[in-house]
Design a protein around this motif. Structure first.
Motif, PDB file in Angstrom:
ATOM      1  N   TYR A  84     -60.048   9.325 -37.201  1.00  0.00           N
ATOM      2  CA  TYR A  84     -59.095   9.806 -36.197  1.00  0.00           C
ATOM      3  C   TYR A  84     -59.689   9.620 -34.817  1.00  0.00           C
ATOM      4  N   ASN A  85     -58.804   9.498 -33.830  1.00  0.00           N
ATOM      5  CA  ASN A  85     -59.316   9.480 -32.462  1.00  0.00           C
ATOM      6  C   ASN A  85     -58.414  10.282 -31.534  1.00  0.00           C
ATOM      7  N   LEU A  86     -59.058  10.905 -30.591  1.00  0.00           N
ATOM      8  CA  LEU A  86     -58.354  11.566 -29.506  1.00  0.00           C
ATOM      9  C   LEU A  86     -58.131  10.461 -28.486  1.00  0.00           C
ATOM     10  N   TRP A  87     -56.943   9.873 -28.553  1.00  0.00           N
ATOM     11  CA  TRP A  87     -56.631   8.622 -27.865  1.00  0.00           C
ATOM     12  C   TRP A  87     -56.352   8.864 -26.389  1.00  0.00           C
ATOM     13  N   ARG A  88     -55.620   9.902 -26.069  1.00  0.00           N
ATOM     14  CA  ARG A  88     -55.310  10.225 -24.676  1.00  0.00           C
ATOM     15  C   ARG A  88     -55.338  11.729 -24.463  1.00  0.00           C
ATOM     16  N   LEU A  89     -55.736  12.111 -23.272  1.00  0.00           N
ATOM     17  CA  LEU A  89     -55.637  13.499 -22.826  1.00  0.00           C
ATOM     18  C   LEU A  89     -55.457  13.473 -21.326  1.00  0.00           C
ATOM     19  N   MET A  90     -54.383  14.079 -20.862  1.00  0.00           N
ATOM     20  CA  MET A  90     -54.185  14.209 -19.424  1.00  0.00           C
ATOM     21  C   MET A  90     -53.522  15.545 -19.149  1.00  0.00           C
ATOM     22  N   ILE A  91     -53.965  16.166 -18.070  1.00  0.00           N
ATOM     23  CA  ILE A  91     -53.339  17.381 -17.558  1.00  0.00           C
ATOM     24  C   ILE A  91     -52.805  17.040 -16.172  1.00  0.00           C
ATOM     25  N   ASP A  92     -51.548  17.365 -15.931  1.00  0.00           N
ATOM     26  CA  ASP A  92     -50.928  17.082 -14.637  1.00  0.00           C
ATOM     27  C   ASP A  92     -51.758  17.697 -13.512  1.00  0.00           C
ATOM     28  N   GLN A  93     -51.788  17.003 -12.380  1.00  0.00           N
ATOM     29  CA  GLN A  93     -52.612  17.439 -11.251  1.00  0.00           C
ATOM     30  C   GLN A  93     -52.318  18.866 -10.799  1.00  0.00           C
ATOM     31  N   LYS A  94     -51.089  19.341 -10.976  1.00  0.00           N
ATOM     32  CA  LYS A  94     -50.739  20.704 -10.545  1.00  0.00           C
ATOM     33  C   LYS A  94     -51.283  21.774 -11.480  1.00  0.00           C
ATOM     34  N   TYR A  95     -51.688  21.381 -12.682  1.00  0.00           N
ATOM     35  CA  TYR A  95     -52.082  22.369 -13.691  1.00  0.00           C
ATOM     36  C   TYR A  95     -53.542  22.261 -14.115  1.00  0.00           C
ATOM     37  N   GLN A  96     -54.327  21.463 -13.397  1.00  0.00           N
ATOM     38  CA  GLN A  96     -55.737  21.313 -13.742  1.00  0.00           C
ATOM     39  C   GLN A  96     -56.535  22.554 -13.339  1.00  0.00           C
ATOM     40  N   LYS A  97     -57.689  22.704 -13.990  1.00  0.00           N
ATOM     41  CA  LYS A  97     -58.639  23.803 -13.738  1.00  0.00           C
ATOM     42  C   LYS A  97     -58.074  25.164 -14.141  1.00  0.00           C
ATOM     43  N   LYS A  98     -57.197  25.146 -15.162  1.00  0.00           N
ATOM     44  CA  LYS A  98     -56.621  26.389 -15.684  1.00  0.00           C
ATOM     45  C   LYS A  98     -56.954  26.568 -17.166  1.00  0.00           C
ATOM     46  N   GLY A  99     -57.788  25.685 -17.718  1.00  0.00           N
ATOM     47  CA  GLY A  99     -58.187  25.781 -19.118  1.00  0.00           C
ATOM     48  C   GLY A  99     -57.257  25.089 -20.096  1.00  0.00           C
ATOM     49  N   TYR A 100     -56.217  24.419 -19.602  1.00  0.00           N
ATOM     50  CA  TYR A 100     -55.262  23.780 -20.505  1.00  0.00           C
ATOM     51  C   TYR A 100     -55.881  22.618 -21.279  1.00  0.00           C
ATOM     52  N   GLY A 101     -56.745  21.856 -20.635  1.00  0.00           N
ATOM     53  CA  GLY A 101     -57.386  20.727 -21.321  1.00  0.00           C
ATOM     54  C   GLY A 101     -58.220  21.192 -22.497  1.00  0.00           C
ATOM     55  N   LYS A 102     -59.009  22.215 -22.297  1.00  0.00           N
ATOM     56  CA  LYS A 102     -59.860  22.743 -23.368  1.00  0.00           C
ATOM     57  C   LYS A 102     -59.012  23.278 -24.523  1.00  0.00           C
ATOM     58  N   LYS A 103     -57.956  24.003 -24.190  1.00  0.00           N
ATOM     59  CA  LYS A 103     -57.084  24.533 -25.243  1.00  0.00           C
ATOM     60  C   LYS A 103     -56.382  23.395 -25.980  1.00  0.00           C
ATOM     61  N   ALA A 104     -55.999  22.357 -25.262  1.00  0.00           N
ATOM     62  CA  ALA A 104     -55.325  21.216 -25.889  1.00  0.00           C
ATOM     63  C   ALA A 104     -56.263  20.470 -26.834  1.00  0.00           C
ATOM     64  N   VAL A 105     -57.526  20.303 -26.446  1.00  0.00           N
ATOM     65  CA  VAL A 105     -58.486  19.638 -27.335  1.00  0.00           C
ATOM     66  C   VAL A 105     -58.667  20.464 -28.607  1.00  0.00           C
ATOM     67  N   ARG A 106     -58.758  21.783 -28.471  1.00  0.00           N
ATOM     68  CA  ARG A 106     -58.876  22.649 -29.652  1.00  0.00           C
ATOM     69  C   ARG A 106     -57.662  22.458 -30.576  1.00  0.00           C
ATOM     70  N   LEU A 107     -56.463  22.452 -30.007  1.00  0.00           N
ATOM     71  CA  LEU A 107     -55.250  22.240 -30.812  1.00  0.00           C
ATOM     72  C   LEU A 107     -55.236  20.856 -31.453  1.00  0.00           C
ATOM     73  N   ALA A 108     -55.701  19.853 -30.727  1.00  0.00           N
ATOM     74  CA  ALA A 108     -55.761  18.495 -31.275  1.00  0.00           C
ATOM     75  C   ALA A 108     -56.713  18.446 -32.468  1.00  0.00           C
ATOM     76  N   LEU A 109     -57.871  19.064 -32.336  1.00  0.00           N
ATOM     77  CA  LEU A 109     -58.836  19.063 -33.441  1.00  0.00           C
ATOM     78  C   LEU A 109     -58.293  19.848 -34.629  1.00  0.00           C
ATOM     79  N   ASP A 110     -57.594  20.942 -34.364  1.00  0.00           N
ATOM     80  CA  ASP A 110     -56.966  21.695 -35.459  1.00  0.00           C
ATOM     81  C   ASP A 110     -55.956  20.816 -36.195  1.00  0.00           C
ATOM     82  N   PHE A 111     -55.158  20.057 -35.446  1.00  0.00           N
ATOM     83  CA  PHE A 111     -54.188  19.140 -36.053  1.00  0.00           C
ATOM     84  C   PHE A 111     -54.905  18.071 -36.876  1.00  0.00           C
ATOM     85  N   ILE A 112     -55.924  17.457 -36.300  1.00  0.00           N
ATOM     86  CA  ILE A 112     -56.666  16.400 -36.991  1.00  0.00           C
ATOM     87  C   ILE A 112     -57.248  16.922 -38.302  1.00  0.00           C
TER      88      ILE A 112
END
Length: 160
Positions: A84-112
């Motif tokens: 498996y690969n985490l092919w893309r990850l982007m957080i919109d510029q208005k929502y960065q530095k709020k922890g969304y990227g980290k939470k999204a990676v956790r959800l992606a790994l849970d899915f994988i």
């Protein structure tokens, strides 16, 4: 609450409106390009799982997971085969530095780890060497660089 929603006819236009800052555009493909790549991968006998990242009902980013290779990926790195690969990850510029990227990676790994395409030993990803934020984020989950590259990008792996 952060959640992933499969890209579909209802949410695709909201996801296509999201973007990173001008300085970050060299680090990640546009969501338009990513969704096109998902489609061509699937039609080429590959696997792609494009998701919108949501904070409650607000779209804040895009994430895409892949598995193995497709019929047209001629220069795929060896690690891509059967993993498996985490092919893309982007957080919109208005929502960065709020922890969304980290939470999204956790959800992606849970899915994988549900192994939707079958068992695999690794999850891998790649990122531009200059993207220190991505490097720190992925290392916090245990991804380790292999010394190999996918084009110009560094490859990092995580044993599942």
């Amino acid at each position: 609450m952060v959640k992933l929603e499969k890209i579909n006819g209802k949410n695709v236009w909201d996801i296509l409106k999201l973007s990173v800052s001008e300085e970050q555009k060299s680090f990640v493909a546009s969501n338009t390009n990513s969704i096109i790549e998902a489609y061509t991968s699937i039609t080429g006998n590959g696997y792609a799982f494009p998701f919108g990242i949501y904070a409650e009902d607000t779209p804040v980013g895009f994430l895409m997971i892949g598995f193995d290779t497709d019929d047209y990926w001629e220069d795929a790195p060896q690690i891509a085969k059967g993993n498996y690969n985490l092919w893309r990850l982007m957080i919109d510029q208005k929502y960065q530095k709020k922890g969304y990227g980290k939470k999204a990676v956790r959800l992606a790994l849970d899915f994988i780890k549900t192994f939707p395409c079958g068992q695999a030993e690794y999850c891998w990803l790649s990122y531009e060497p200059e993207n220190k934020t991505a490097c720190q984020l992925y290392r916090s989950f245990g991804f380790m660089e292999t010394g190999e590259r996918d084009g110009e990008e560094l490859i990092a792996i995580l044993r599942l």
